[in-house]
Enzyme design. Structure first.
Site: not given
Length: 379
Positions: A26-27, A30
């Site tokens: 997920h990170e 980003h």
């Protein structure tokens, strides 16, 4: 002592490994899109709290592993904290504005925020595609081998040997598809199109709520027809890279659609909210998956990754979906909401997320029978 160590490995270590993987994915979403848009990333942290160890890369990002391994975050230049709130009160220089997240166009900011959940979905598709490519895709023919006496299927007149072609006009190609449809049609009458010895007939039936075990062995109330597939009707379908990716994409889309359907049923009250679980139930599921084998652990990781992506897209301030909501309003208005309005939204979001966590934890404690244990100790 051995049982304690075995349980600690299955229910704690495996859970933390799975959670770390999906949070890292997920990170990383980003991070990659932020870097592609020229944003300086100051910190990429796996976990929260005090840093255990880390290093700096050439771009100035501090990669670190922190003490509390229950999440993670990416902190971009100009952020006050891990929630991407504005921290710089002074006027930035032109060079600083060029690498500041908050000085990027609204479309760029939206892309950076949306990249986290998208990375979770893409991860799920890719890993599932690899499983289908290497292990094959199990598929059970939609042929009834046994009808349980006094079940909804028996009452409707279904017979062994019937091949189910469609449910409510939705064509089905496997027994697994029938199970997915039935589980999501609470209290509905289903019309089954049947091939019985070459004759096509339609039979209405209404599944009954019964206590059943899911794939991990947990008991739960669910709609049941009362039919079973042929033991030897399961085949392993082999795929090439293209068909494996296509089938994985369809499976992932089905998971997302089913989750939204279930959530909608909870909101209108047709489905119980006791199915909502938090960290304790996730840890329990990870432990049960570990006992069933590596394939189940991988599938559990895929499911958790997809759910993490979905949850983060909820339009709640503080979550990615809340930031996207703000950016949508900004795009329509031509200017962002005031800092005061965003602050109030953040507080509301914090209250909603905290309340949901409390409710999910309550469900976890009930599922783990902690209250029964405490009552037994007190009495």
């Amino acid at each position: 002592m051995f049982e304690f160590l075995f349980g600690f490995w299955n229910y704690v270590i495996v859970f933390l490994v799975i959670l770390t993987v999906v949070v890292f994915v997920h990170e990383m979403g980003h991070y990659l899109v932020a870097r592609w848009n020229g944003v300086k990333v100051e910190v990429f942290s796996v976990g929260f709290g005090r840093e255990l160890f880390g290093w700096n890369d050439r771009s100035g990002t501090r990669w670190r592993v922190s003490m509390l391994p229950l999440g993670g975050y990416v902190k971009m230049f100009g952020d006050a904290d891990a929630t991407s709130t504005t921290g710089e009160k002074r006027e930035l220089t032109a060079e600083e504005k060029a690498v500041s997240f908050h000085h990027k166009r609204v479309g760029q900011r939206a892309a950076i925020v949306a990249a986290g959940p998208m990375a979770n979905f893409i991860f799920g598709i890719l890993v599932l595609a690899i499983m289908f490519l290497v292990l094959g895709q199990p598929r059970t023919a939609p042929v009834i081998s046994e009808v349980r006496p006094e079940s909804a299927a028996a009452e409707a007149g279904l017979l062994p040997g019937d091949r189910i072609l469609a449910v409510n006009r939705s064509e089905v190609g496997s027994f697994q598809e029938i199970q997915q449809i039935v589980r999501l049609r609470l209290g509905e009458t289903l019309t089954l199109r049947i091939d019985r010895d070459g004759q096509i007939i339609e039979i209405p039936t209404q599944p009954r709520m019964e206590e059943v075990r899911d794939a991990l062995g947990n008991l739960q109330m669910a709609p049941v027809l009362g039919i079973m597939a042929e033991a030897g009707a399961t085949e392993i379908v082999r795929h090439n890279p293209f068909t494996a990716t296509w089938e994985a994409t369809k499976e992932t889309a089905g998971m997302i659609s089913n989750t939204f359907t279930a959530l909608g049923q909870m909101i209108v009250g047709t489905r119980g909210t006791d199915e909502l679980g938090g960290p304790l139930r996730i840890a329990k599921g990870a432990g049960q998956a570990a006992q069933l084998g590596i394939g189940t652990v991988v599938f559990f990781t895929i499911l958790l990754s997809i759910n993490l992506g979905l949850i983060n897209l909820f339009p709640i301030p503080m979550l990615d979906g809340g930031h996207l909501l703000y950016y949508g309003i900004e795009a329509l208005r031509g200017r962002p909401l005031s800092e005061r309005a965003q602050e109030y939204g953040f507080r509301i979001g914090l209250f909603l997320v905290f309340g949901l966590m409390l409710f999910a934890t309550r469900n976890d404690l009930i599922d783990l029978r902690v209250w029964d244990l405490l009552r037994g100790v007190v009495s």
